[in-house]
Design an enzyme around this catalytic site. Structure first.
Site, PDB file in Angstrom:
ATOM      1  N   GLU A   1      12.438  57.514  39.063  1.00  0.00           N
ATOM      2  CA  GLU A   1      13.855  57.606  38.669  1.00  0.00           C
ATOM      3  C   GLU A   1      14.487  56.218  38.718  1.00  0.00           C
ATOM      4  O   GLU A   1      14.177  55.432  39.614  1.00  0.00           O
ATOM      5  CB  GLU A   1      14.605  58.532  39.637  1.00  0.00           C
ATOM      6  CG  GLU A   1      14.097  59.957  39.638  1.00  0.00           C
ATOM      7  CD  GLU A   1      14.810  60.843  40.644  1.00  0.00           C
ATOM      8  OE1 GLU A   1      15.852  60.406  41.195  1.00  0.00           O
ATOM      9  OE2 GLU A   1      14.330  61.960  40.901  1.00  0.00           O
TER      10      GLU A   1
ATOM     11  N   HIS B   1      18.757  64.189  38.323  1.00  0.00           N
ATOM     12  CA  HIS B   1      18.978  64.198  39.775  1.00  0.00           C
ATOM     13  C   HIS B   1      20.460  64.402  40.087  1.00  0.00           C
ATOM     14  O   HIS B   1      21.109  63.569  40.728  1.00  0.00           O
ATOM     15  CB  HIS B   1      18.473  62.900  40.409  1.00  0.00           C
ATOM     16  CG  HIS B   1      18.166  63.059  41.870  1.00  0.00           C
ATOM     17  ND1 HIS B   1      17.221  62.311  42.528  1.00  0.00           N
ATOM     18  CD2 HIS B   1      18.675  63.900  42.818  1.00  0.00           C
ATOM     19  CE1 HIS B   1      17.164  62.669  43.805  1.00  0.00           C
ATOM     20  NE2 HIS B   1      18.044  63.632  44.002  1.00  0.00           N
TER      21      HIS B   1
ATOM     22  N   ARG C   1      12.187  66.578  45.575  1.00  0.00           N
ATOM     23  CA  ARG C   1      11.810  65.178  45.491  1.00  0.00           C
ATOM     24  C   ARG C   1      10.702  65.002  44.455  1.00  0.00           C
ATOM     25  O   ARG C   1       9.742  65.771  44.423  1.00  0.00           O
ATOM     26  CB  ARG C   1      11.307  64.663  46.849  1.00  0.00           C
ATOM     27  CG  ARG C   1      12.412  64.434  47.877  1.00  0.00           C
ATOM     28  CD  ARG C   1      13.264  63.240  47.494  1.00  0.00           C
ATOM     29  NE  ARG C   1      14.316  62.955  48.470  1.00  0.00           N
ATOM     30  CZ  ARG C   1      15.546  63.427  48.410  1.00  0.00           C
ATOM     31  NH1 ARG C   1      15.876  64.258  47.426  1.00  0.00           N
ATOM     32  NH2 ARG C   1      16.448  63.088  49.301  1.00  0.00           N
TER      33      ARG C   1
END
Length: 324
Positions: free
Chosen positions: A271, A289, A242
């Site tokens: 993000e 990601h 994360r």
């Protein structure tokens, strides 16, 4: 006489196999052509009154959203392991079953972490930039040298399923594995890894450090300037967990001054619009990601979410429930 099919809505377009299963087993509106916002999700739920809602980490489900959902909703299934985007107490307080998709993405995320370790250690971003510019010259014997991975010491913070899977891959590179976790694992799960109750005591021994833990609820970073400073100078840092776990100002400083030789990230704090300073660093290898982004894993995640929905609506226990 045709059976009454349960009603389901999804927050974004899913994989073809999941779409086909939903079309066969559920009444559902057309799949959205974009990722639904919370307001859009609520509006669709109020109009369609579904029995089940399937979301991804791209659509938050806040307390306000939960309160606005119709009483018809019996289960919310997220196609993710992480639950940062969900207000779990609010969901459970309404008597709605909540499920996620652990296990099925373990191997792909561990593969991604190993990719990041190799890419950061072997200066992949710089090599690719040189080739993309046309290459055009021979490199000197001492030019653009990376760091050997084989035989190094890997530290893992968060020795859950993915952390243990990464440790197994690292042993293929003859790496020594250290780990820090909320609790010590049983010997059969440690597989020879060395436990540190306090990560600060582990960091000075780590040539490579990889994070595999949930994001903190308060958003405070785990990796700060202090902790980066405890690593040996020239260490490699990897985060496929994360973005909220990392103080990015401290990370950037460590990469610029050589405290870190390189870093590999699959996540960042903002993000999908990362800090431009991260993108400018030649020794930072960043992916968008995509730790679970394989056909096999994303299909399995969708199918597990639907298996959970099937179970709950049939009056059976959820396969992978999220507890409060």
């Amino acid at each position: 006489m045709s059976r009454i099919r349960p009603r389901l809505i999804v927050s974004q377009h899913l994989l073809a196999a999941a779409d086909a299963r939903i079309a066969q087993d559920y009444d559902t509106p057309p799949a959205p052509d974009h990722k639904l916002t919370e307001d859009e999700l609520v509006a669709q739920a109020q109009a369609f009154r579904p029995d089940a809602v399937v979301v991804t980490s791209s659509t938050p489900v806040s307390a306000a959203t939960v309160a606005a959902l119709p009483d018809s909703v019996r289960v919310i299934a997220t196609i993710s392991v992480g639950t940062d985007h969900l207000d779990i107490p609010a969901i459970l307080a309404r008597g709605i079953t909540l499920t996620n998709t652990p296990d099925v993405l373990t191997d792909c995320n561990a593969d991604m972490a190993m990719l990041l370790i190799l890419a950061a250690s072997r200066r992949a971003k710089e090599y690719l930039a040189l080739v993309d510019s046309g290459w055009g010259r021979s490199l000197g014997l001492d030019e653009m040298l990376g760091t050997r991975v084989t035989g190094k010491t890997l530290g893992i913070i968060g020795m859950g399923r993915i952390g243990r899977a990464l440790a197994r891959r690292a042993r293929g590179f003859e790496m020594k594995v250290l780990y820090s976790n909320r609790r010590r694992l049983a010997p059969d799960q440690e597989e020879g890894a060395t436990y540190f109750a306090d990560p600060r005591e582990m960091l000075p021994h780590c040539d490579v450090l990889s994070l595999h833990m949930p994001g903190s609820k308060d958003g405070k970073p785990v990796m700060t300037a202090e902790l980066f400073g405890l690593l040996p100078r020239g260490a490699i840092f990897v985060n496929a967990a994360r973005g909220s776990l990392v103080d990015e100002d401290a990370l950037i400083a460590a990469l610029k001054d050589g405290q870190l030789a390189g870093a590999g990230l699959d996540v960042c704090r903002n993000e999908p619009n990362p800090d431009p300073r991260l993108l400018a660093l030649p020794n930072l290898f960043l992916t968008p990601h995509v730790g679970s982004a394989t056909v096999e894993t994303r299909t399995d995640m969708c199918m597990l979410a639907l298996d959970n929905v099937d179970a709950v609506l049939a009056g059976r226990p959820a396969l992978t429930p999220v507890a409060g």
